[in-house]
Design an enzyme around this catalytic site. Sequence first.
Site, PDB file in Angstrom:
ATOM      1  N   GLU A   1      -6.318   0.686  -4.934  1.00 33.30           N
ATOM      2  CA  GLU A   1      -7.117   0.084  -6.013  1.00 33.30           C
ATOM      3  C   GLU A   1      -8.382  -0.564  -5.443  1.00 33.30           C
ATOM      4  O   GLU A   1      -9.461  -0.483  -6.027  1.00 33.30           O
ATOM      5  CB  GLU A   1      -6.271  -0.937  -6.783  1.00 33.30           C
ATOM      6  CG  GLU A   1      -5.169  -0.238  -7.595  1.00 33.30           C
ATOM      7  CD  GLU A   1      -4.195  -1.208  -8.234  1.00 33.30           C
ATOM      8  OE1 GLU A   1      -3.576  -2.003  -7.493  1.00 33.30           O
ATOM      9  OE2 GLU A   1      -4.044  -1.182  -9.468  1.00 33.30           O
TER      10      GLU A   1
ATOM     11  N   ALA B   1      -0.413  -4.715  -2.386  1.00 30.46           N
ATOM     12  CA  ALA B   1      -0.144  -6.147  -2.527  1.00 30.46           C
ATOM     13  C   ALA B   1       0.945  -6.541  -1.535  1.00 30.46           C
ATOM     14  O   ALA B   1       1.736  -5.698  -1.106  1.00 30.46           O
ATOM     15  CB  ALA B   1       0.318  -6.436  -3.951  1.00 30.46           C
TER      16      ALA B   1
ATOM     17  N   GLY C   1      -2.275  -1.561  -4.186  1.00 26.71           N
ATOM     18  CA  GLY C   1      -3.482  -2.382  -4.289  1.00 26.71           C
ATOM     19  C   GLY C   1      -4.535  -1.972  -3.270  1.00 26.71           C
ATOM     20  O   GLY C   1      -5.737  -2.208  -3.485  1.00 26.71           O
TER      21      GLY C   1
ATOM     22  N   GLU D   1       3.809   1.891  -6.507  1.00 26.48           N
ATOM     23  CA  GLU D   1       4.422   0.733  -7.174  1.00 26.48           C
ATOM     24  C   GLU D   1       5.698   1.105  -7.919  1.00 26.48           C
ATOM     25  O   GLU D   1       6.631   0.307  -8.015  1.00 26.48           O
ATOM     26  CB  GLU D   1       3.414   0.115  -8.174  1.00 26.48           C
ATOM     27  CG  GLU D   1       2.240  -0.611  -7.535  1.00 26.48           C
ATOM     28  CD  GLU D   1       1.048   0.294  -7.242  1.00 26.48           C
ATOM     29  OE1 GLU D   1       1.202   1.535  -7.245  1.00 26.48           O
ATOM     30  OE2 GLU D   1      -0.039  -0.245  -7.000  1.00 26.48           O
TER      31      GLU D   1
HETATM   32  N1  DAK Z   1       3.719  -6.028   1.713  1.00 26.60           N
HETATM   33  C1  DAK Z   1       4.322  -6.774   2.633  1.00 26.60           C
HETATM   34  N2  DAK Z   1       4.771  -6.288   3.807  1.00 26.60           N
HETATM   35  C2  DAK Z   1       4.577  -4.983   4.046  1.00 26.60           C
HETATM   36  C3  DAK Z   1       3.938  -4.121   3.127  1.00 26.60           C
HETATM   37  C4  DAK Z   1       3.491  -4.694   1.897  1.00 26.60           C
HETATM   38  N3  DAK Z   1       2.861  -3.974   0.954  1.00 26.60           N
HETATM   39  N4  DAK Z   1       3.912  -2.883   3.650  1.00 26.60           N
HETATM   40  C5  DAK Z   1       4.497  -2.975   4.846  1.00 26.60           C
HETATM   41  N5  DAK Z   1       4.897  -4.230   5.093  1.00 26.60           N
HETATM   42  C6  DAK Z   1       5.602  -4.755   6.264  1.00 26.60           C
HETATM   43  C7  DAK Z   1       7.032  -4.228   6.316  1.00 26.60           C
HETATM   44  O1  DAK Z   1       7.891  -5.021   5.510  1.00 26.60           O
HETATM   45  C8  DAK Z   1       7.330  -4.333   7.781  1.00 26.60           C
HETATM   46  O2  DAK Z   1       7.671  -5.667   8.078  1.00 26.60           O
HETATM   47  P1  DAK Z   1       8.817  -5.990   9.180  1.00 26.60           P
HETATM   48  O3  DAK Z   1      10.034  -5.241   8.720  1.00 26.60           O
HETATM   49  O4  DAK Z   1       8.215  -5.463  10.465  1.00 26.60           O
HETATM   50  O5  DAK Z   1       8.925  -7.482   9.129  1.00 26.60           O
HETATM   51  C9  DAK Z   1       5.985  -4.038   8.432  1.00 26.60           C
HETATM   52  O6  DAK Z   1       4.986  -4.258   7.443  1.00 26.60           O
HETATM   53  C10 DAK Z   1       5.860  -2.619   8.883  1.00 26.60           C
HETATM   54  O7  DAK Z   1       6.226  -1.780   7.806  1.00 26.60           O
HETATM   55  P2  DAK Z   1       6.960  -0.382   8.024  1.00 26.60           P
HETATM   56  O8  DAK Z   1       7.999  -0.520   9.080  1.00 26.60           O
HETATM   57  O9  DAK Z   1       7.374   0.081   6.686  1.00 26.60           O
HETATM   58  O10 DAK Z   1       5.738   0.463   8.604  1.00 26.60           O
HETATM   59  P3  DAK Z   1       5.512   2.022   8.613  1.00 26.60           P
HETATM   60  O11 DAK Z   1       4.312   2.221   9.471  1.00 26.60           O
HETATM   61  O12 DAK Z   1       6.789   2.750   8.944  1.00 26.60           O
HETATM   62  O13 DAK Z   1       5.156   2.424   7.103  1.00 26.60           O
HETATM   63  C11 DAK Z   1       3.967   2.101   5.018  1.00 26.60           C
HETATM   64  C12 DAK Z   1       3.941   2.029   6.578  1.00 26.60           C
HETATM   65  C13 DAK Z   1       2.638   1.528   4.540  1.00 26.60           C
HETATM   66  C14 DAK Z   1       4.070   3.590   4.577  1.00 26.60           C
HETATM   67  C15 DAK Z   1       5.180   1.330   4.485  1.00 26.60           C
HETATM   68  O14 DAK Z   1       5.187   0.054   5.084  1.00 26.60           O
HETATM   69  C16 DAK Z   1       5.158   1.148   2.999  1.00 26.60           C
HETATM   70  O15 DAK Z   1       5.559   2.028   2.248  1.00 26.60           O
HETATM   71  N6  DAK Z   1       4.743  -0.063   2.543  1.00 26.60           N
HETATM   72  C17 DAK Z   1       4.797  -0.437   1.131  1.00 26.60           C
HETATM   73  C18 DAK Z   1       3.783   0.294   0.324  1.00 26.60           C
HETATM   74  C19 DAK Z   1       3.858  -0.116  -1.117  1.00 26.60           C
HETATM   75  O16 DAK Z   1       4.901  -0.006  -1.799  1.00 26.60           O
HETATM   76  N7  DAK Z   1       2.748  -0.590  -1.667  1.00 26.60           N
HETATM   77  C20 DAK Z   1       2.642  -1.024  -3.050  1.00 26.60           C
HETATM   78  C21 DAK Z   1       2.850  -2.514  -3.086  1.00 26.60           C
HETATM   79  S1  DAK Z   1       2.803  -3.111  -4.766  1.00 26.60           S
HETATM   80  C22 DAK Z   1       0.354  -7.222 -10.219  1.00 26.60           C
HETATM   81  C23 DAK Z   1       0.867  -6.016 -10.564  1.00 26.60           C
HETATM   82  C24 DAK Z   1       1.225  -5.099  -9.614  1.00 26.60           C
HETATM   83  C25 DAK Z   1       1.097  -5.372  -8.290  1.00 26.60           C
HETATM   84  C26 DAK Z   1       0.628  -6.602  -7.944  1.00 26.60           C
HETATM   85  C27 DAK Z   1       0.245  -7.513  -8.892  1.00 26.60           C
HETATM   86  N8  DAK Z   1      -0.007  -8.167 -11.202  1.00 26.60           N
HETATM   87  C28 DAK Z   1       0.169  -7.953 -12.583  1.00 26.60           C
HETATM   88  C29 DAK Z   1      -0.539  -9.420 -10.831  1.00 26.60           C
HETATM   89  C30 DAK Z   1       1.508  -4.426  -7.264  1.00 26.60           C
HETATM   90  C31 DAK Z   1       0.709  -3.962  -6.386  1.00 26.60           C
HETATM   91  C32 DAK Z   1       1.132  -3.273  -5.145  1.00 26.60           C
HETATM   92  O17 DAK Z   1       0.285  -2.895  -4.406  1.00 26.60           O
END
Ligand code: DAK
Length: 260
Positions: free
Chosen positions: A116, A70, A113, A136
């Site tokens: 998912e 997400a 997500g 998450e």
């Molecule tokens: N969202 C927004 N921006 C993201 C992002 C994300 N998920 N993942 C990466 N970015 C952005 C970073 O902020 C960064 O932006 P800038 O700093 O350049 O402005 C850019 O993409 C590059 O990221 P990195 O520098 O971190 O890139 P790397 O290649 O070094 O690393 C990575 C890639 C994918 C390993 C890393 O970016 C990462 O760990 N990203 C986050 C992964 C994560 O935590 N995913 C889970 C998200 S939560 C809900 C319930 C739950 C949820 C939603 C709704 N409801 C009840 C409605 C939650 C769901 C999720 O998926």
Amino acid sequence: MAKSQTFQDLLIDTPCEGVLRITLNRPDARNALRTQLLGELRDVLMEAVTDESVRCAIITGGPKVFAAGADIREMADKTPVEAMTDSRQACWQVIQDFPKPLIAAVDGYCLGGGNELAMMCDVIVAGAGATFGQPEIKLGMIPGAGGTQRLTAAVGKARAMKAILTGEFMSAQEAFEAGLVSEVSENAQERALDLAKIIAAKSPIALRLAKEAVRRAAEGGLAGGFALERKSAALLFATEDRKEGISAFLEKREPKFKGR
Ligand code: DAK
């Protein structure tokens, strides 16, 4: 017609007869699934349901990332009520209910997500360097689009708990051995296309009924778990820990969780 439309977050093409390919295309945000992207995916799939020329669809991302989950920025300020009532749930529903075969071709990160979404597909082909996970928990959250249920159904409690409680990633090979992915390939794109061609040549009616029956076996008992997960995931939008988790991610530091 969606196939010939231009989208902000998706690329759409027909690499061969009967196969619709949908490429997630937000590389700067690691293909984070913002609402715009999910809405476009919903629109393309809704149109593909009734388009007889589409026999099978492939969802893919870029070479380094399938989808990083997400959009963390977009959800930063959401309340639990907003998380429960926004349009995203309806988009997920369309993806889950898509009646034609869906193949995920996964290279790079497939997280949160994004994982998912891959698990909503019927066949997952992973590139040898792909990485899977539900991180998450590192944000003070839990999966909200079926991850706790589908991952557990796919890999069993022991591996699902480890992945969801630690947020640690699985390699493509680990994911294959655990039963999360159908196949690991040196060229996931080509292999997904080969499989899509094989599937597209089969009877669409038989495919539809086969998919429905396998889904019933895999997910028939999960409805209660999906509902519990969705509510729990939304509830966590009220916590200080979730705010801290998101702030820490955006500020590129480690979070300090307090249980509030
Ligand atoms: N969202 C927004 N921006 C993201 C992002 C994300 N998920 N993942 C990466 N970015 C952005 C970073 O902020 C960064 O932006 P800038 O700093 O350049 O402005 C850019 O993409 C590059 O990221 P990195 O520098 O971190 O890139 P790397 O290649 O070094 O690393 C990575 C890639 C994918 C390993 C890393 O970016 C990462 O760990 N990203 C986050 C992964 C994560 O935590 N995913 C889970 C998200 S939560 C809900 C319930 C739950 C949820 C939603 C709704 N409801 C009840 C409605 C939650 C769901 C999720 O998926």
